[in-house]
Design a protein around this motif. Sequence first.
Motif, PDB file in Angstrom:
ATOM      1  N   LEU A 166       0.831  -1.210   0.000  1.00  0.00           N
ATOM      2  CA  LEU A 166       0.000   0.000   0.000  1.00  0.00           C
ATOM      3  C   LEU A 166       0.868   1.264   0.000  1.00  0.00           C
ATOM      4  CD1 LEU A 166      -2.762  -1.053   2.593  1.00  0.00           C
ATOM      5  CD2 LEU A 166      -2.911  -1.055   0.097  1.00  0.00           C
ATOM      6  N   CYS A 167       1.981   1.213   0.722  1.00  0.00           N
ATOM      7  CA  CYS A 167       2.866   2.377   0.746  1.00  0.00           C
ATOM      8  C   CYS A 167       3.618   2.553  -0.580  1.00  0.00           C
ATOM      9  CB  CYS A 167       3.878   2.251   1.883  1.00  0.00           C
ATOM     10  SG  CYS A 167       3.113   2.319   3.526  1.00  0.00           S
ATOM     11  N   ASP A 168       3.788   1.497  -1.317  1.00  0.00           N
ATOM     12  CA  ASP A 168       4.590   1.579  -2.550  1.00  0.00           C
ATOM     13  C   ASP A 168       3.745   1.796  -3.801  1.00  0.00           C
ATOM     14  OD1 ASP A 168       6.833   1.127  -1.015  1.00  0.00           O
ATOM     15  OD2 ASP A 168       6.792  -1.061  -1.275  1.00  0.00           O
ATOM     16  N   GLU A 202      -8.168  -3.003  11.955  1.00  0.00           N
ATOM     17  CA  GLU A 202      -7.725  -1.616  12.124  1.00  0.00           C
ATOM     18  C   GLU A 202      -6.802  -1.252  10.963  1.00  0.00           C
ATOM     19  OE1 GLU A 202      -5.036   1.062  15.222  1.00  0.00           O
ATOM     20  OE2 GLU A 202      -5.854  -0.887  15.890  1.00  0.00           O
ATOM     21  N   LEU A 203      -7.048  -0.055  10.335  1.00  0.00           N
ATOM     22  CA  LEU A 203      -6.176   0.462   9.254  1.00  0.00           C
ATOM     23  C   LEU A 203      -6.160   1.986   9.367  1.00  0.00           C
ATOM     24  CD1 LEU A 203      -4.442  -0.255   6.789  1.00  0.00           C
ATOM     25  CD2 LEU A 203      -6.482   0.108   5.386  1.00  0.00           C
ATOM     26  N   VAL A 204      -5.015   2.539   9.665  1.00  0.00           N
ATOM     27  CA  VAL A 204      -4.889   3.989   9.921  1.00  0.00           C
ATOM     28  C   VAL A 204      -3.818   4.566   8.991  1.00  0.00           C
ATOM     29  CG1 VAL A 204      -4.408   5.762  11.639  1.00  0.00           C
ATOM     30  CG2 VAL A 204      -5.549   3.633  12.327  1.00  0.00           C
ATOM     31  N   LEU A 205      -4.196   5.650   8.313  1.00  0.00           N
ATOM     32  CA  LEU A 205      -3.252   6.436   7.496  1.00  0.00           C
ATOM     33  C   LEU A 205      -2.802   7.611   8.348  1.00  0.00           C
ATOM     34  CD1 LEU A 205      -1.923   6.825   4.693  1.00  0.00           C
ATOM     35  CD2 LEU A 205      -3.900   8.227   4.058  1.00  0.00           C
ATOM     36  N   VAL A 206      -1.483   7.699   8.651  1.00  0.00           N
ATOM     37  CA  VAL A 206      -0.992   8.659   9.625  1.00  0.00           C
ATOM     38  C   VAL A 206       0.303   9.298   9.116  1.00  0.00           C
ATOM     39  CG1 VAL A 206       0.308   6.890  10.882  1.00  0.00           C
ATOM     40  CG2 VAL A 206      -0.422   8.954  12.071  1.00  0.00           C
ATOM     41  N   THR A 207       0.492  10.548   9.510  1.00  0.00           N
ATOM     42  CA  THR A 207       1.706  11.267   9.114  1.00  0.00           C
ATOM     43  C   THR A 207       2.808  10.985  10.115  1.00  0.00           C
ATOM     44  OG1 THR A 207       1.113  13.221  10.378  1.00  0.00           O
ATOM     45  CG2 THR A 207       0.307  13.093   8.106  1.00  0.00           C
ATOM     46  N   HIS A 257       3.212  -2.210   9.932  1.00  0.00           N
ATOM     47  CA  HIS A 257       3.095  -0.892   9.297  1.00  0.00           C
ATOM     48  C   HIS A 257       4.126  -0.759   8.171  1.00  0.00           C
ATOM     49  CE1 HIS A 257       6.699   0.078  11.632  1.00  0.00           C
ATOM     50  NE2 HIS A 257       6.835   1.143  10.813  1.00  0.00           N
ATOM     51  N   CYS A 258       3.851   0.248   7.369  1.00  0.00           N
ATOM     52  CA  CYS A 258       4.805   0.662   6.327  1.00  0.00           C
ATOM     53  C   CYS A 258       4.843   2.198   6.280  1.00  0.00           C
ATOM     54  CB  CYS A 258       4.433   0.085   4.970  1.00  0.00           C
ATOM     55  SG  CYS A 258       2.869   0.737   4.301  1.00  0.00           S
ATOM     56  N   SER A 259       5.917   2.782   5.828  1.00  0.00           N
ATOM     57  CA  SER A 259       6.015   4.250   5.768  1.00  0.00           C
ATOM     58  C   SER A 259       6.946   4.643   4.617  1.00  0.00           C
ATOM     59  CB  SER A 259       6.542   4.798   7.102  1.00  0.00           C
ATOM     60  OG  SER A 259       7.842   4.309   7.371  1.00  0.00           O
ATOM     61  N   ARG A 260       6.756   5.912   4.202  1.00  0.00           N
ATOM     62  CA  ARG A 260       7.613   6.453   3.151  1.00  0.00           C
ATOM     63  C   ARG A 260       7.869   7.918   3.463  1.00  0.00           C
ATOM     64  NH1 ARG A 260       6.037   6.635  -3.094  1.00  0.00           N
ATOM     65  NH2 ARG A 260       4.041   6.403  -2.092  1.00  0.00           N
ATOM     66  N   ALA A 261       9.123   8.288   3.337  1.00  0.00           N
ATOM     67  CA  ALA A 261       9.516   9.686   3.605  1.00  0.00           C
ATOM     68  C   ALA A 261      10.019  10.333   2.305  1.00  0.00           C
ATOM     69  CB  ALA A 261      10.590   9.731   4.670  1.00  0.00           C
ATOM     70  N   SER A 262       9.599  11.564   2.066  1.00  0.00           N
ATOM     71  CA  SER A 262      10.011  12.288   0.841  1.00  0.00           C
ATOM     72  C   SER A 262       9.840  13.779   1.086  1.00  0.00           C
ATOM     73  CB  SER A 262       9.163  11.856  -0.359  1.00  0.00           C
ATOM     74  OG  SER A 262       9.509  12.600  -1.501  1.00  0.00           O
ATOM     75  N   GLY A 297       2.663   7.110   6.573  1.00  0.00           N
ATOM     76  CA  GLY A 297       2.642   5.659   6.773  1.00  0.00           C
ATOM     77  C   GLY A 297       1.238   5.098   6.965  1.00  0.00           C
ATOM     78  N   ILE A 298       1.184   3.780   6.855  1.00  0.00           N
ATOM     79  CA  ILE A 298      -0.077   3.045   7.054  1.00  0.00           C
ATOM     80  C   ILE A 298       0.153   1.997   8.160  1.00  0.00           C
ATOM     81  CG2 ILE A 298      -1.766   1.497   6.030  1.00  0.00           C
ATOM     82  CD1 ILE A 298      -1.234   2.805   3.350  1.00  0.00           C
ATOM     83  N   ILE A 299      -0.718   1.994   9.165  1.00  0.00           N
ATOM     84  CA  ILE A 299      -0.651   1.018  10.265  1.00  0.00           C
ATOM     85  C   ILE A 299      -1.874   0.098  10.168  1.00  0.00           C
ATOM     86  CG2 ILE A 299      -0.603   0.695  12.753  1.00  0.00           C
ATOM     87  CD1 ILE A 299       0.597   3.474  12.992  1.00  0.00           C
ATOM     88  N   GLY A 300      -1.603  -1.203  10.032  1.00  0.00           N
ATOM     89  CA  GLY A 300      -2.691  -2.191   9.975  1.00  0.00           C
ATOM     90  C   GLY A 300      -2.619  -3.160  11.168  1.00  0.00           C
ATOM     91  N   ALA A 301      -3.760  -3.579  11.637  1.00  0.00           N
ATOM     92  CA  ALA A 301      -3.798  -4.475  12.812  1.00  0.00           C
ATOM     93  C   ALA A 301      -4.975  -5.443  12.714  1.00  0.00           C
ATOM     94  CB  ALA A 301      -3.901  -3.656  14.085  1.00  0.00           C
TER      95      ALA A 301
END
Length: 562
Positions: free
Chosen positions: A67-69, A109-114, A157-162, A168-172
């Motif tokens: 999802l992050c990619d 649980e699925l959260v899109l977070v900065t 979770h996964c995250s991307r910085a730019s 990032g996205i946190i799934g549970a």
Amino acid sequence: MTLAQRLLVAIGVLTVVTTLALGLGVREAWRDAEERRFQSQFEGAVARLESELGHDVHELPALVEPLCDHDPSFDSAMVSLRAGALDAGQRLQLSLHAKDLLKAYRLDELVLVTGRGEVLGGGQVGTVDPKLAAELKKSSGEARVRTEDGKVAIVAHCSRASGGVTLGIIGARSFATVLERVGASQGLTLSLEPPTNAKKAIVDSMRLPQLAGITIFASLSRVPLLAAIVQLEQAVLVLGIACFAGALVLAWLLSRGLAEPIVSLAEQARRVVTGEPVAIRGRGGRELEQLADSFNHAIADLAALRKRLAATERIAARREIARQVAHEIKNPLAPIRAAVETLRRLRARNDPAFDEYFDEATRTVLGEVARIASIVQEFTRFARLPAPDPAPMDFERTVRDVVALHAAGEAPVELVARPIPEIVADRDQMVQVVTNLVQNALDAVATRPGGKVVVTLSPLESARVALSVRDNGPGLSPEMRERLFEPYATTKPHGTGLGLAIAERIVVEHGGGIAYRDADGGGAEFLVEIPVAGPPLLPEGPPPSSPEGASTPGPAGKTTSP
């Protein structure tokens, strides 16, 4: 208790014990089987749970990282965040998209977070949660266990910085969902907390190293098991009652088949003992036939032995009586000889005193001859006493008649009688025995002031009746007691000493016994026991032959004794 009753009780007890043991055994075996089945289910549930956890641990990062990619919404949000132009419409779109991804990937649980913890979708949009920011700083690519407020979840979770922006996205997935799914598939209730109704359930636990040693509790309700056990107990009870009833019927039939031949054999043996020596027949089994044969052989041997013994006793008795008769006859011969010799001397010398002495001498000779004749007559009566001719008789009535006959004498005769059964005996000989004993007691108290005779009649426990004749006379000397029942043993000048000997022979031939003891308070007491069933089976040999023309003995009342 009869053999049939014992057999009924034994088979009944055996049936009850066997049914109870079988029921309890089946009950415990069923309970053990349920326990083992639960343990097997629990082990299966744990294995399934471990498999599910392993699958989730490997699957969840693989679901979140793409999802992050590659997710367009994620890329659009990154662009907007770098430009600082993420408006409310995009935030709404990201929130809806997070809900769609939640359903699509079956996540709880699925959260899109900065990077600073601001929620853009899947939660309270616009809020800032430092915990979420801290979660993004952890290494991605592997799942972790999160425990908050007693809730356990698997988180990835996964995250991307730019351009200085991190998204990032946190799934549970909730662990409770996994427990419910696995427990339902195994028929168990899985939980993180111990069950509250542990008494009504089978409970076990296990620690899972995949979840940092969290303890999992598995429970299986006992209600179906208890209900099944109740049904089993009812079935065992019904089966036990049916088996018990069937066993009683079978035992009754068996006992009847076994007891009837034994009862018949006992009845035949009883008739043989109290009647004629006929052979008995055994039926109902080889053992009973062998028993009957052995009994017949024993009866034949005893009869032959009794005949030989009777013959031996008769020979010995004849010798003893002949010795005593010779002794008794010898005594009167002395005065006869003296009288005859004196007469011959007086006659030889023509003594004038011959005529005077002749009258005295002849009276002496005639008296002694009469005495010899009495001795011979009593001996003949004793020797020719017939064998008993038993028949059913009222012994109490017979004793009452004898007592009434002697009650008119100088000394009173009292009868104390308790109810007794009818006996089988020779009535004339019983009259002779009672008469001898009562007459002896009256002779003992004839010269004693206040003399009294008490006759007592009572039953005994051993199928016998007891007769007691007691007087308050002087009793017997120790020397006389030793010779009490011997022929010609007497202390009375007018007695021949055969009364008690005749009474003893009659009682013994009837299968009873006679004895003497000192009466309480002084005096003598004779005790007689007579069997109710009558004389024994084994006969003696024929009575000794008597001189031709000898008369039959008269009533015993004319016979005297010590």
